[in-house]
Design a protein around this motif. Structure first.
Motif, PDB file in Angstrom:
ATOM      1  N   GLU A 179      38.105  34.461  56.979  1.00 16.79           N
ATOM      2  CA  GLU A 179      39.095  33.983  56.017  1.00 16.79           C
ATOM      3  C   GLU A 179      39.484  32.536  56.293  1.00 16.79           C
ATOM      4  N   ILE A 180      39.276  32.066  57.525  1.00 18.22           N
ATOM      5  CA  ILE A 180      39.524  30.660  57.848  1.00 18.22           C
ATOM      6  C   ILE A 180      38.308  29.812  57.481  1.00 18.22           C
ATOM      7  N   VAL A 181      37.107  30.324  57.781  1.00 19.71           N
ATOM      8  CA  VAL A 181      35.875  29.603  57.422  1.00 19.71           C
ATOM      9  C   VAL A 181      35.839  29.311  55.924  1.00 19.71           C
ATOM     10  N   HIS A 182      36.233  30.290  55.112  1.00 17.12           N
ATOM     11  CA  HIS A 182      36.137  30.158  53.658  1.00 17.12           C
ATOM     12  C   HIS A 182      37.482  29.855  52.998  1.00 17.12           C
ATOM     13  N   ALA A 183      38.441  29.413  53.779  1.00 18.48           N
ATOM     14  CA  ALA A 183      39.759  29.089  53.222  1.00 18.48           C
ATOM     15  C   ALA A 183      39.671  27.888  52.284  1.00 18.48           C
ATOM     16  N   PRO A 184      40.452  27.882  51.193  1.00 17.23           N
ATOM     17  CA  PRO A 184      40.487  26.715  50.314  1.00 17.23           C
ATOM     18  C   PRO A 184      40.931  25.473  51.082  1.00 17.23           C
ATOM     19  N   ALA A 185      40.547  24.321  50.590  1.00 12.25           N
ATOM     20  CA  ALA A 185      40.926  23.063  51.237  1.00 12.25           C
ATOM     21  C   ALA A 185      42.442  22.950  51.319  1.00 12.25           C
ATOM     22  N   GLY A 186      42.916  22.488  52.462  1.00 11.93           N
ATOM     23  CA  GLY A 186      44.353  22.337  52.652  1.00 11.93           C
ATOM     24  C   GLY A 186      44.747  20.862  52.697  1.00 11.93           C
ATOM     25  N   ALA A 187      46.030  20.620  52.637  1.00  6.93           N
ATOM     26  CA  ALA A 187      46.571  19.257  52.738  1.00  6.93           C
ATOM     27  C   ALA A 187      48.042  19.376  53.095  1.00  6.93           C
ATOM     28  N   CYS A 188      48.595  18.337  53.690  1.00  4.82           N
ATOM     29  CA  CYS A 188      49.993  18.398  54.087  1.00  4.82           C
ATOM     30  C   CYS A 188      50.898  18.470  52.855  1.00  4.82           C
ATOM     31  N   LEU A 189      52.119  18.925  53.057  1.00  4.76           N
ATOM     32  CA  LEU A 189      53.037  19.162  51.946  1.00  4.76           C
ATOM     33  C   LEU A 189      53.495  17.879  51.256  1.00  4.76           C
ATOM     34  N   LEU A 190      53.341  16.736  51.916  1.00  2.00           N
ATOM     35  CA  LEU A 190      53.733  15.482  51.267  1.00  2.00           C
ATOM     36  C   LEU A 190      52.868  15.188  50.047  1.00  2.00           C
ATOM     37  N   THR A 191      51.687  15.763  49.987  1.00  2.00           N
ATOM     38  CA  THR A 191      50.808  15.543  48.825  1.00  2.00           C
ATOM     39  C   THR A 191      51.342  16.216  47.572  1.00  2.00           C
ATOM     40  N   ARG A 192      52.365  17.033  47.728  1.00  4.04           N
ATOM     41  CA  ARG A 192      52.964  17.713  46.561  1.00  4.04           C
ATOM     42  C   ARG A 192      54.110  16.912  45.955  1.00  4.04           C
ATOM     43  N   LEU A 193      54.494  15.821  46.613  1.00  2.00           N
ATOM     44  CA  LEU A 193      55.678  15.072  46.195  1.00  2.00           C
ATOM     45  C   LEU A 193      55.311  13.718  45.605  1.00  2.00           C
ATOM     46  N   GLU A 194      56.217  13.179  44.795  1.00  2.00           N
ATOM     47  CA  GLU A 194      56.016  11.863  44.199  1.00  2.00           C
ATOM     48  C   GLU A 194      56.128  10.774  45.258  1.00  2.00           C
ATOM     49  N   HIS A 195      55.406   9.692  45.037  1.00  2.00           N
ATOM     50  CA  HIS A 195      55.502   8.539  45.924  1.00  2.00           C
ATOM     51  C   HIS A 195      56.827   7.813  45.707  1.00  2.00           C
ATOM     52  N   GLY A 196      57.317   7.193  46.783  1.00  2.00           N
ATOM     53  CA  GLY A 196      58.466   6.309  46.668  1.00  2.00           C
ATOM     54  C   GLY A 196      59.822   6.995  46.681  1.00  2.00           C
ATOM     55  N   LYS A 197      59.837   8.300  46.965  1.00  2.00           N
ATOM     56  CA  LYS A 197      61.099   9.022  47.021  1.00  2.00           C
ATOM     57  C   LYS A 197      61.307   9.589  48.419  1.00  2.00           C
ATOM     58  N   LYS A 198      62.556   9.581  48.866  1.00  2.00           N
ATOM     59  CA  LYS A 198      62.841  10.053  50.212  1.00  2.00           C
ATOM     60  C   LYS A 198      62.419  11.506  50.373  1.00  2.00           C
ATOM     61  N   VAL A 199      61.736  11.777  51.471  1.00  2.00           N
ATOM     62  CA  VAL A 199      61.256  13.126  51.752  1.00  2.00           C
ATOM     63  C   VAL A 199      62.389  13.944  52.364  1.00  2.00           C
ATOM     64  N   MET A 200      62.695  15.057  51.707  1.00  2.00           N
ATOM     65  CA  MET A 200      63.737  15.951  52.205  1.00  2.00           C
ATOM     66  C   MET A 200      63.073  17.228  52.727  1.00  2.00           C
ATOM     67  N   GLU A 201      63.427  17.613  53.948  1.00  2.00           N
ATOM     68  CA  GLU A 201      62.807  18.801  54.528  1.00  2.00           C
ATOM     69  C   GLU A 201      63.110  20.056  53.718  1.00  2.00           C
ATOM     70  N   GLU A 202      64.280  20.090  53.088  1.00  2.00           N
ATOM     71  CA  GLU A 202      64.637  21.247  52.252  1.00  2.00           C
ATOM     72  C   GLU A 202      63.646  21.398  51.094  1.00  2.00           C
ATOM     73  N   MET A 203      63.214  20.276  50.508  1.00  2.00           N
ATOM     74  CA  MET A 203      62.245  20.337  49.420  1.00  2.00           C
ATOM     75  C   MET A 203      60.874  20.795  49.930  1.00  2.00           C
ATOM     76  N   LEU A 204      60.500  20.340  51.112  1.00  2.00           N
ATOM     77  CA  LEU A 204      59.220  20.770  51.688  1.00  2.00           C
ATOM     78  C   LEU A 204      59.190  22.281  51.868  1.00  2.00           C
TER      79      LEU A 204
END
Length: 282
Positions: A179-204
């Motif tokens: 299940e790890i070998v065939h897991a979909p590609a991952g990325a950090c949670l910052l890739t889900r947020l808009e650029h230029g806005k303060k990152v809040m851990e609550e939103m993550l």
């Protein structure tokens, strides 16, 4: 794995040209620390390094930061337990340079995180640090690859001309959970947020919980992109878009996301797109 199965595995791996190249590359280094994210690529690299060099000559280093996906840390631990490789978790806060999620976030993050991992590897007696970058990553917008190059971190798959399909084939012959070998590609949670806005851990944490909800429902390839503070845009694989629109499924998604604080929930009809929040031309 019994002796006969191990011998069959050795025969298959030793007969693969890309595996031969990779084995020579790794053996020339003698010892290797691997930046282990818990995803497919770095997990297979660690497993192959342990196969070639011996588990005692390998070290796994995993970053635990607020913007990392928690499930991947658990996957990294599972891989190391199965392989018998020593695992060091390096905890860090959100680097100030990426606190506002700039377009070159990936560069600044990799520069900060891999500098930390390199120092930890040296402290543990490992000269070489490697990551799971491969040839299929070259077609994506990845400014972090420049930071890895500047720091002279090894990318064995890339340097040996190995891509995703070969990595999965190699992983199926090694002691990595399928299940790890065939897991979909991952990325950090910052890739889900808009650029230029303060990152809040609550939103993550809200984003991570929303994606967990979708995965429990069977949507394994998913992203929840956030626009503003209250709009969640869901990206799914094309085959899953129709299912998500079905009555009971749609209602479950809406109910779960509203409990997480999202007022507006949209389904991207274009489906999952890698790096869809990236700003072009940066």
């Amino acid at each position: 794995m019994n002796a006969a199965a191990a011998e069959r595995r050795r025969h298959v791996i030793d007969g693969c040209e890309s595996a031969k190249r990779l084995a020579v590359f790794l053996r020339n280094r003698g010892k290797l620390a691997v930046a282990l994210s818990g995803g497919s690529d770095s997990s297979v690299l660690l497993a192959f390094a342990a196969y070639c060099l011996g588990k005692e000559r390998c070290l796994a280093l995993t970053v635990d930061a607020p913007y990392m996906v928690g499930k991947e840390l658990e996957s990294a631990r599972r891989v190391c337990e199965r392989l018998g490789v020593r695992h060091v978790v390096c905890r860090t806060a959100i680097p100030e340079l990426i606190r506002n999620n700039p377009p070159k976030r990936c560069y600044f993050c990799k520069r900060s995180v891999f500098s930390m991992l390199q120092q930890r590897a040296l402290d543990e007696g490992f000269e070489w640090l490697a990551d799971g970058t491969n040839v299929d990553d070259l077609g994506d917008f990845r400014p972090g690859m420049q930071a890895i190059k500047e720091l002279e971190v090894l990318s064995p798959f890339l340097e040996c001309g190995i891509g995703k399909d070969s990595i999965k084939a190699l992983g199926s012959m090694l002691d990595v959970p399928m299940e790890i070998v065939h897991a979909p590609a991952g990325a950090c949670l910052l890739t889900r947020l808009e650029h230029g806005k303060k990152v809040m851990e609550e939103m993550l944490r809200r984003v991570e919980a929303a994606e967990d909800c979708l995965q429990v429902m069977g949507f394994l390839q998913c992203r929840v992109r956030v626009h503003g503070d209250a709009l969640a845009r869901i990206e799914l694989s094309p085959d899953d878009v129709r299912r998500a629109m079905e009555g009971s499924c749609r209602e479950r998604i809406v109910e779960a996301f509203r409990k997480l604080g999202f007022r507006h929930i949209s389904l991207d009809m274009g489906g999952y797109e890698r790096g869809s929040m990236n700003m072009e031309g940066i």
